[in-house]
Design a protein around this motif. Structure first.
Motif, short mmCIF file in Angstrom:
data_model
loop_
_atom_site.label_atom_id
_atom_site.label_comp_id
_atom_site.label_asym_id
_atom_site.label_seq_id
_atom_site.Cartn_x
_atom_site.Cartn_y
_atom_site.Cartn_z
N VAL A 57 0.89 -1.26 0.07
CA VAL A 57 0.05 -0.06 -0.16
C VAL A 57 0.98 1.18 -0.13
O VAL A 57 0.67 2.47 -0.60
CB VAL A 57 -0.94 -0.03 1.28
CG1 VAL A 57 -1.67 1.27 1.25
CG2 VAL A 57 -1.85 -1.14 1.31
N ILE A 58 1.99 1.19 0.84
CA ILE A 58 3.03 2.27 0.79
C ILE A 58 3.72 2.47 -0.63
O ILE A 58 3.45 3.61 -1.05
CB ILE A 58 4.16 1.95 1.93
CG1 ILE A 58 3.30 1.86 3.43
CG2 ILE A 58 5.31 3.11 1.63
CD1 ILE A 58 3.16 3.30 3.76
N ARG B 185 3.38 5.86 -3.05
CA ARG B 185 4.43 6.42 -3.68
C ARG B 185 4.19 7.02 -5.07
O ARG B 185 4.78 8.22 -5.58
CB ARG B 185 5.63 5.85 -3.32
CG ARG B 185 6.12 5.61 -1.89
CD ARG B 185 7.31 4.47 -1.76
NE ARG B 185 8.49 4.98 -2.64
CZ ARG B 185 9.52 4.04 -3.05
NH1 ARG B 185 9.32 2.89 -2.60
NH2 ARG B 185 10.41 4.58 -3.68
N SER B 186 3.60 6.05 -5.94
CA SER B 186 3.34 6.46 -7.17
C SER B 186 2.12 7.39 -7.40
O SER B 186 2.03 8.32 -8.35
CB SER B 186 3.26 5.45 -8.08
OG SER B 186 4.22 4.43 -7.86
N ILE B 187 1.02 7.27 -6.70
CA ILE B 187 -0.17 8.10 -6.69
C ILE B 187 0.17 9.38 -6.53
O ILE B 187 -0.35 10.24 -7.00
CB ILE B 187 -1.15 7.52 -5.52
CG1 ILE B 187 -1.62 6.13 -5.98
CG2 ILE B 187 -2.48 8.42 -5.41
CD1 ILE B 187 -2.61 5.20 -5.18
N VAL B 188 0.98 9.70 -5.42
CA VAL B 188 1.30 11.25 -5.19
C VAL B 188 2.38 11.86 -5.97
O VAL B 188 2.69 13.12 -5.83
CB VAL B 188 1.39 11.25 -3.61
CG1 VAL B 188 0.47 10.57 -2.74
CG2 VAL B 188 3.01 10.81 -3.37
N SER B 189 3.05 11.09 -6.65
CA SER B 189 4.06 11.50 -7.39
C SER B 189 3.83 12.59 -8.54
O SER B 189 3.02 12.27 -9.21
CB SER B 189 5.14 10.36 -8.27
OG SER B 189 6.05 10.79 -9.02
N PRO C 287 7.92 6.55 -8.55
CA PRO C 287 7.70 6.47 -6.95
C PRO C 287 8.56 7.61 -6.08
O PRO C 287 9.74 7.55 -6.42
CB PRO C 287 7.89 5.09 -6.67
CG PRO C 287 7.98 4.32 -7.95
CD PRO C 287 8.30 5.22 -9.01
N VAL C 288 7.86 8.37 -5.25
CA VAL C 288 8.78 9.26 -4.62
C VAL C 288 9.72 8.71 -3.68
O VAL C 288 9.40 7.50 -3.11
CB VAL C 288 7.84 10.26 -3.77
CG1 VAL C 288 6.71 10.97 -4.77
CG2 VAL C 288 6.97 9.39 -2.66
N GLN D 166 8.86 16.43 -4.64
CA GLN D 166 8.53 15.28 -5.72
C GLN D 166 7.06 15.09 -5.63
O GLN D 166 6.46 14.44 -6.63
CB GLN D 166 9.22 14.05 -4.95
CG GLN D 166 10.43 14.30 -4.79
CD GLN D 166 10.93 12.73 -3.94
OE1 GLN D 166 11.08 11.76 -4.61
NE2 GLN D 166 10.97 12.93 -2.44
N MET D 167 6.24 15.67 -4.96
CA MET D 167 4.82 15.39 -4.93
C MET D 167 3.83 16.42 -5.80
O MET D 167 4.33 17.61 -5.48
CB MET D 167 4.35 15.35 -3.36
CG MET D 167 5.12 14.11 -2.54
SD MET D 167 4.90 14.34 -0.90
CE MET D 167 3.28 13.65 -0.54
N LYS D 168 2.85 15.74 -6.17
CA LYS D 168 1.69 16.94 -6.83
C LYS D 168 1.37 17.70 -5.36
O LYS D 168 1.32 17.37 -4.36
CB LYS D 168 0.52 15.94 -7.20
CG LYS D 168 0.84 15.06 -8.24
CD LYS D 168 -0.29 14.35 -8.61
CE LYS D 168 -0.01 13.04 -9.54
NZ LYS D 168 -1.28 12.35 -9.94
N ILE D 169 1.09 18.92 -6.03
CA ILE D 169 0.58 20.23 -5.00
C ILE D 169 -0.32 19.72 -4.08
O ILE D 169 -0.21 20.41 -2.65
CB ILE D 169 0.22 21.24 -5.79
CG1 ILE D 169 0.31 22.66 -4.85
CG2 ILE D 169 -0.81 21.16 -6.37
CD1 ILE D 169 1.52 23.06 -4.35
#
Length: 257
Positions: A81-82, A86-90, A95-96, A104-107
């Motif tokens: 899940v982690i 990491r890819s979902i929020v990148s 992966p962040v 590295q993450m979307k705003i």
């Protein structure tokens, strides 16, 4: 000063695990509470204006209507899940890194990370760094992991009142609300929680604008050559050693975004 109890924190002005109608603090009572607080047998004990105050996990959970079912520790979140989070929020799709920076993450996930850092985990230090704890909280929200938030948040609360802990002081509004519900407790004058520290539509727009500006500046800085050039020694090209000079090649290094 009571301001030290919320200097690194934010209060959230929308539905969340710690949202509430009252946004006032009792400075004198907060100073008393944190100066005298300790943990005994899992219960937070303190005195305010000479009166004994006891805060149990059950009362804490009931006061803020916190979920009591689910995983009791962030470390229990499944690794797959982690990894998905990491890819979902990148921002890039890659992966962040859990030891990198939040740019590295979307705003929208940077904002969520800041909410977790400043309103819930309340840790002193850089808010630009991604930590395993912060990212685990983000994962729980983004991926809908069922968590026992009552236990998790109360454990953070206990660290806040533990002398010598690295946990910064926080939960000022929440503590004020708990103290309000203790009969006959003298709290002194109240004051409004600083508007600049409340996440509202206005402050969120400002957050997005500032982060866009910082992101643009970082992109420009990333294209500048490092001050120190990397010099690669190519070796002596004169087999007869008629020249005493070695040849060198200079290559400029650029930092990646």
């Amino acid at each position: 000063m009571a301001s030290s109890f919320y200097s690194n924190s934010q209060h959230i002005d929308f539905d969340s695990v710690l949202a509430m109608d009252d946004q006032v603090i009792y400075e004198a009572a907060l100073v008393d509470f944190f100066e005298n607080a300790s943990v005994r047998d899992g219960v937070i004990i303190s005195t305010v204006a000479g009166q004994l105050v006891e805060i149990s996990e059950e009362w804490f959970a009931e006061s803020f209507d916190l979920p009591v079912d689910g995983l009791g520790d962030l470390s229990e979140i499944p690794k797959d899940v982690i990894f998905d989070a990491r890819s979902i929020v990148s921002l890039s799709g890659e992966p962040v890194s859990l030891s990198g920076r939040k740019n590295q993450m979307k705003i929208e996930f940077r904002l969520l990370c800041d909410i977790m850092a400043k309103s819930i985990s309340v840790k002193a230090g850089s808010f630009n760094a991604i930590t395993v704890e912060k990212f685990s909280m983000v994962t729980a929200v983004v991926c809908g992991v069922r968590m026992n938030w009552a236990s998790i948040l109360f454990n953070i609360f206990k660290k806040i009142v533990t002398p010598g802990s690295k946990q910064a002081k926080g939960f000022a509004v929440q503590v004020s609300l708990l103290l309000e519900n203790i009969p006959n407790l003298e709290l002194g004058e109240s004051s409004e929680f600083p508007a600049s520290k409340i996440l509202s539509v206005k402050t969120v727009h400002r957050y997005v604008s500032l982060n866009d500006k910082v992101g643009a500046e970082e992109a420009v800085e990333a294209l500048k050559p490092k001050a120190a050039s990397k010099i690669l020694k190519m070796g002596n090209t004169d087999p007869n050693n008629t020249k005493q000079e070695d040849k060198y090649e200079v290559k400029l290094q650029y930092e990646e975004l």
